[in-house]
Design an enzyme around this catalytic site. Structure first.
Site, PDB file in Angstrom:
ATOM      1  N   ARG A  72      27.513  65.964  61.075  1.00 16.89           N
ATOM      2  CA  ARG A  72      26.107  65.813  61.463  1.00 16.89           C
ATOM      3  C   ARG A  72      25.595  64.392  61.225  1.00 16.89           C
ATOM      4  NH1 ARG A  72      22.426  69.786  58.845  1.00 16.89           N
ATOM      5  NH2 ARG A  72      23.969  70.189  57.227  1.00 16.89           N
ATOM      6  N   ASP A 105      27.972  74.938  56.623  1.00 15.67           N
ATOM      7  CA  ASP A 105      26.652  75.010  56.005  1.00 15.67           C
ATOM      8  C   ASP A 105      25.795  76.086  56.662  1.00 15.67           C
ATOM      9  OD1 ASP A 105      26.986  73.081  54.077  1.00 15.67           O
ATOM     10  OD2 ASP A 105      26.097  71.461  55.244  1.00 15.67           O
ATOM     11  N   TYR A 111      35.120  70.021  65.913  1.00 12.62           N
ATOM     12  CA  TYR A 111      33.734  70.465  65.994  1.00 12.62           C
ATOM     13  C   TYR A 111      33.104  70.015  67.300  1.00 12.62           C
ATOM     14  CZ  TYR A 111      33.590  71.723  61.010  1.00 12.62           C
ATOM     15  OH  TYR A 111      33.806  72.315  59.791  1.00 12.62           O
ATOM     16  N   ARG A 123      34.599  75.178  55.265  1.00 11.73           N
ATOM     17  CA  ARG A 123      33.322  75.802  54.925  1.00 11.73           C
ATOM     18  C   ARG A 123      32.225  75.220  55.807  1.00 11.73           C
ATOM     19  NH1 ARG A 123      32.581  75.735  48.484  1.00 11.73           N
ATOM     20  NH2 ARG A 123      31.838  73.664  49.031  1.00 11.73           N
TER      21      ARG A 123
END
Length: 271
Positions: free
Chosen positions: A199, A52, A113, A50
Site C-alpha cells: 500500500r 491486514d 498482489y 498475513r
C-alpha cells in the site's frame, strides 16, 4: 500428523485481518475454529501472507497439521467454508494432503498482489468495496516510470512499518500499472512483502501521478533507512492477494529451510 494445504479466498471487509485476535472476527480465527470443530481437537493454521483488516484475497494459501482421524474427502472444503464464512465471505477452494516438506509460509518463493483505483471525480458505487477512489487527475505514464524505478532487490525501509529485528530487504520482481476505463490496476510480485509495503508503494506512485511527489524524490526514498512520511498509505480495501508461488515439490523443504535461515521470527509477510 498429516499436513493439509488449503487454498482460500475471502472478502476482507468483514474481517479484522488474517491473524487471530481475541474478541475480533479474523480469517485465521474462523478457519481454526471451523477446523477444530471438524477435527474435534485444536488445530493451528499457518498462512503464506498475513493480510491486514480490509484486505482481500483470491489466491491465499495456508497449511494445517491435523489428526490422522480427520478424513480428507472432497466435501471437506465445502464443509469448512460453511462453518467459517458469513454470507459467503470466505471460501476454501480446495484442501489436499500437502507435498512432503511443504510450508505455506516458508516454502513460498513469491507473493503477488493487485491494487485497484477508480480515478474519477464521480466513482462507480459498485467499486467501493474493492477499489480505492482518487478524485484528482493522475499522470499514468509517470506512475509507470515510478513503479519501474522501484523494481529490484532493495531495502524498502521507507515503505515498511518497522518490526523489531526484522529485515526490510525485499526483491520486488514486478510492478506495473494498467488502465481500463476509469480503473487503474497495479500488479506487484515480490519474494515477500513487509508490513504495509504494498500500500505504501502504490501510494508513492499515486503521489507521483498527482504531481505531489517527483520521480527523483520517489526513487530517492530507497536510500532511506526508516519509514518515510512521503510515501503515504493507500486504503486497505483496494488491495487483494492474488497468488502465492512455490517451487517444485522436491524443492519445497529446501526452500523452507533457506527462508527460515534468512528471516527472523518477527519478519512476516504482512500486507
Amino acid at each position: 500428523m498429516p499436513r493439509l494445504r488449503l487454498d482460500l479466498a475471502y472478502d476482507g471487509g468483514g474481517f479484522s485481518g488474517w491473524a487471530a485476535q481475541p474478541g475480533l472476527r479474523t480469517c485465521q480465527g474462523e478457519i481454526e475454529r471451523a477446523l477444530s470443530t471438524i477435527a474435534r481437537e485444536p488445530v493451528r493454521v499457518t498462512v503464506a501472507g498475513r493480510t491486514d483488516a480490509g484486505v482481500h484475497a483470491s489466491g491465499q494459501v495456508a497449511h494445517a497439521d491435523v489428526p490422522e482421524s480427520l478424513e480428507v474427502v472432497p466435501q471437506l472444503a465445502n464443509r469448512l467454508s460453511r462453518l467459517a464464512a458469513r454470507e459467503g465471505d470466505l471460501v476454501v477452494r480446495s484442501i489436499a494432503i500437502a507435498a512432503p516438506g511443504f510450508d505455506a509460509r516458508f516454502s513460498a518463493i513469491s507473493r503477488s498482489y493487485r491494487y485497484r483505483i477508480v480515478a474519477s471525480p464521480t466513482p462507480d458505487p459498485l467499486e467501493r468495496r474493492t477499489a480505492a477512489h482518487v478524485a484528482r487527475p493522475l499522470d499514468v505514464d509517470a506512475m509507470r516510470r515510478c513503479a519501474e524505478a522501484l523494481v529490484g532487490l532493495r531495502d524498502f525501509a521507507a515503505f515498511c512499518r518497522p518490526r523489531e529485528g526484522a529485515t526490510t530487504i525485499r526483491e520486488l520482481r514486478a510492478f506495473s500499472w494498467a488502465l481500463e476505463g476509469e480503473v487503474l490496476t497495479a500488479s506487484l510480485t515480490a519474494d515477500a512483502f513487509c508490513h504495509s509495503m504494498v500500500r505504501a508503494l502504490v501510494a508513492a506512485c499515486v503521489r507521483v501521478g498527482e504531481g505531489r511527489l517527483g520521480l527523483a524524490e520517489a526513487a530517492a526514498l530507497l536510500e532511506e533507512r526508516r519509514r518515510s512520511p512521503l510515501t503515504g498509505l493507500m486504503p486497505a480495501h483496494g488491495l487483494t492477494l492474488v497468488g502465492v508461488g512455490y517451487p517444485p515439490d522436491d524443492l519445497l523443504a529446501q526452500q523452507a529451510e533457506r527462508a527460515r535461515a534468512r528471516r527472523s521470527a518477527s519478519d512476516l509477510d504482512d500486507a
